[in-house]
Design an enzyme around this catalytic site. Sequence first.
Site, PDB file in Angstrom:
ATOM      1  N   ALA A  75     -57.054   4.802 -13.467  1.00 34.94           N
ATOM      2  CA  ALA A  75     -57.917   3.632 -13.233  1.00 34.94           C
ATOM      3  C   ALA A  75     -58.258   3.533 -11.754  1.00 34.94           C
ATOM      4  CB  ALA A  75     -57.222   2.337 -13.657  1.00 34.94           C
ATOM      5  N   SER A  77     -58.419   0.978  -8.740  1.00 40.47           N
ATOM      6  CA  SER A  77     -57.546  -0.200  -8.605  1.00 40.47           C
ATOM      7  C   SER A  77     -57.736  -0.996  -7.317  1.00 40.47           C
ATOM      8  CB  SER A  77     -56.081   0.242  -8.724  1.00 40.47           C
ATOM      9  OG  SER A  77     -55.779   1.148  -7.692  1.00 40.47           O
ATOM     10  N   THR A 117     -51.579  -4.964 -14.949  1.00 30.87           N
ATOM     11  CA  THR A 117     -51.435  -5.580 -13.630  1.00 30.87           C
ATOM     12  C   THR A 117     -51.331  -7.096 -13.700  1.00 30.87           C
ATOM     13  OG1 THR A 117     -52.658  -6.005 -11.574  1.00 30.87           O
ATOM     14  CG2 THR A 117     -53.972  -5.464 -13.475  1.00 30.87           C
ATOM     15  N   TYR A 141     -61.679  -5.786 -11.433  1.00 28.88           N
ATOM     16  CA  TYR A 141     -60.525  -4.895 -11.640  1.00 28.88           C
ATOM     17  C   TYR A 141     -59.572  -5.506 -12.673  1.00 28.88           C
ATOM     18  CZ  TYR A 141     -55.853  -3.083 -10.889  1.00 28.88           C
ATOM     19  OH  TYR A 141     -54.593  -2.595 -11.090  1.00 28.88           O
ATOM     20  N   PHE A 169     -46.419  -6.279 -10.829  1.00 26.75           N
ATOM     21  CA  PHE A 169     -46.737  -7.139  -9.695  1.00 26.75           C
ATOM     22  C   PHE A 169     -46.950  -6.195  -8.495  1.00 26.75           C
ATOM     23  CE2 PHE A 169     -46.762 -11.557 -11.148  1.00 26.75           C
ATOM     24  CZ  PHE A 169     -46.688 -11.272 -12.500  1.00 26.75           C
ATOM     25  N   ASN A 170     -46.350  -6.391  -7.341  1.00 27.29           N
ATOM     26  CA  ASN A 170     -46.701  -5.523  -6.189  1.00 27.29           C
ATOM     27  C   ASN A 170     -45.789  -4.309  -6.111  1.00 27.29           C
ATOM     28  OD1 ASN A 170     -47.971  -8.162  -5.662  1.00 27.29           O
ATOM     29  ND2 ASN A 170     -48.621  -7.143  -3.803  1.00 27.29           N
TER      30      ASN A 170
HETATM   31  N1  UFG Z   1     -51.994  -8.539   3.503  1.00 23.51           N
HETATM   32  C1  UFG Z   1     -52.080  -8.882   4.836  1.00 23.51           C
HETATM   33  N2  UFG Z   1     -52.560  -7.935   5.704  1.00 23.51           N
HETATM   34  C2  UFG Z   1     -52.958  -6.687   5.314  1.00 23.51           C
HETATM   35  C3  UFG Z   1     -52.864  -6.355   3.932  1.00 23.51           C
HETATM   36  C4  UFG Z   1     -52.373  -7.307   3.042  1.00 23.51           C
HETATM   37  O1  UFG Z   1     -51.735  -9.978   5.251  1.00 23.51           O
HETATM   38  O2  UFG Z   1     -53.397  -5.902   6.151  1.00 23.51           O
HETATM   39  C5  UFG Z   1     -51.446  -9.531   2.561  1.00 23.51           C
HETATM   40  C6  UFG Z   1     -52.408  -9.918   1.449  1.00 23.51           C
HETATM   41  O3  UFG Z   1     -53.227 -10.961   1.873  1.00 23.51           O
HETATM   42  C7  UFG Z   1     -51.426 -10.315   0.348  1.00 23.51           C
HETATM   43  C8  UFG Z   1     -50.201  -9.437   0.595  1.00 23.51           C
HETATM   44  O4  UFG Z   1     -50.333  -8.956   1.919  1.00 23.51           O
HETATM   45  O5  UFG Z   1     -51.047 -11.638   0.515  1.00 23.51           O
HETATM   46  C9  UFG Z   1     -50.127  -8.238  -0.335  1.00 23.51           C
HETATM   47  O6  UFG Z   1     -51.396  -7.589  -0.317  1.00 23.51           O
HETATM   48  P1  UFG Z   1     -51.661  -6.190  -1.039  1.00 23.51           P
HETATM   49  O7  UFG Z   1     -53.084  -5.833  -0.786  1.00 23.51           O
HETATM   50  O8  UFG Z   1     -50.607  -5.215  -0.652  1.00 23.51           O
HETATM   51  O9  UFG Z   1     -51.424  -6.518  -2.575  1.00 23.51           O
HETATM   52  P2  UFG Z   1     -52.141  -7.610  -3.509  1.00 23.51           P
HETATM   53  O10 UFG Z   1     -51.102  -8.666  -3.764  1.00 23.51           O
HETATM   54  O11 UFG Z   1     -53.431  -8.071  -2.999  1.00 23.51           O
HETATM   55  O12 UFG Z   1     -52.497  -6.729  -4.759  1.00 23.51           O
HETATM   56  C10 UFG Z   1     -51.570  -6.283  -5.675  1.00 23.51           C
HETATM   57  C11 UFG Z   1     -51.974  -4.929  -6.214  1.00 23.51           C
HETATM   58  C12 UFG Z   1     -53.261  -5.020  -6.981  1.00 23.51           C
HETATM   59  C13 UFG Z   1     -53.153  -6.076  -8.015  1.00 23.51           C
HETATM   60  C14 UFG Z   1     -52.705  -7.375  -7.421  1.00 23.51           C
HETATM   61  C15 UFG Z   1     -52.437  -8.403  -8.472  1.00 23.51           C
HETATM   62  O13 UFG Z   1     -52.105  -4.011  -5.169  1.00 23.51           O
HETATM   63  O14 UFG Z   1     -53.529  -3.788  -7.604  1.00 23.51           O
HETATM   64  O15 UFG Z   1     -51.493  -7.203  -6.694  1.00 23.51           O
HETATM   65  O16 UFG Z   1     -52.686  -9.656  -7.967  1.00 23.51           O
HETATM   66  F1  UFG Z   1     -54.330  -6.271  -8.609  1.00 23.51           F
END
Ligand code: UFG
Length: 329
Positions: A75, A77, A117, A141, A169-170
Amino acid sequence: MAVLICGGAGYVGSHNVRAFVQHGEKVIVADSLETGHRASVPEDVKFYKVDIRDSQALDKVFAENDIESVVHFCAYSLVGESMELPLKYFNNNVGGMISLLEVMHKHSVKRIIFSSTAATYGEPKRVPILETDPTIPTNPYGESKRIMEKMMNWVSRIHDIRYVSLRYFNVAGAWSDGTIGEDHKVETHLIPLILQVPLGKREHITIYGDDYPTKDGTCIRDYIHVEDLARAHLLALGYLRNGGESNIFNLGSGDGYSVMEMINAARTVTGHPIPAVIGTRRPGDPARLVADSTKAQEILHWKPEIVKMEDIIATAWKWHSSHPHGYGD
Ligand code: UFG
């Protein structure tokens, strides 16, 4: 009899390939290598370079091998990209699932484990999130993954293909020996971006907002180690082999960590000061996402084992510091 791992050359897929092989499963990998890396899959694992939307090529994989179950990771993502190119996501993610289920049905393969996800929930009404909570995705997504779940549900009722959908989750960390890990062409995830600072690839990490209604104002997420995640896929396969009915499970630790706490943990692990700069909020980021994984614990008997954030980040650091250019392909 073999397990076909679609998308086995990606980050989560490659760790599953290792876990399945280590567990004594016969594994076959199908991956388009558009975002995956051939070097992440052991040389002695049978490998097909196919896009699963190519039904003919996929049919050949099923015709040439005695496949008993499928684990599906193929996929796109990137949440942000999906907001710009929604049809790219529906075409690849949903299109891939249609092709895969058709070929499985044709070859009477009756079990599939699916990589879903937390993005299927959208903005949660309450935290921790339960599998029965509303699924109202806030981006294409998450919607594509929810559609894929619904398709499996109908196919399971009509064609008797049983599925387990695992809502991650993450996902974080790397294989503990540091030989495989996360290598995205476009990196958007927090931990790899933080670690780019001690690697000398960026000056600082930007915190996307410190005015959320959380303890330190930064977003809270539920980080789960990729090896624990892989173990859940093995347990899910065992569950289906033992006759378990189609089901959906959250996979998270149940503990939330803020962005600030993650940066502090990375400072401890790397011994680097890792300067942080406060930026603006990233659109669409919920303040707090934490899983209730009681169902997976009770039915799959799954429990995350690598739960200390420093331990999770240490495995990621081992991978990134020994492979500063990833797989180098
Ligand atoms: N963050 C920062 N700075 C950065 C990158 C991320 O502060 O440079 C923060 C984001 O705002 C978020 C946290 O770190 O609060 C985690 O961000 P990620 O991008 O690592 O992960 P996400 O929680 O956005 O996304 C994850 C998965 C996705 C999925 C999602 C479900 O990577 O595939 O959870 O909500 F869709």
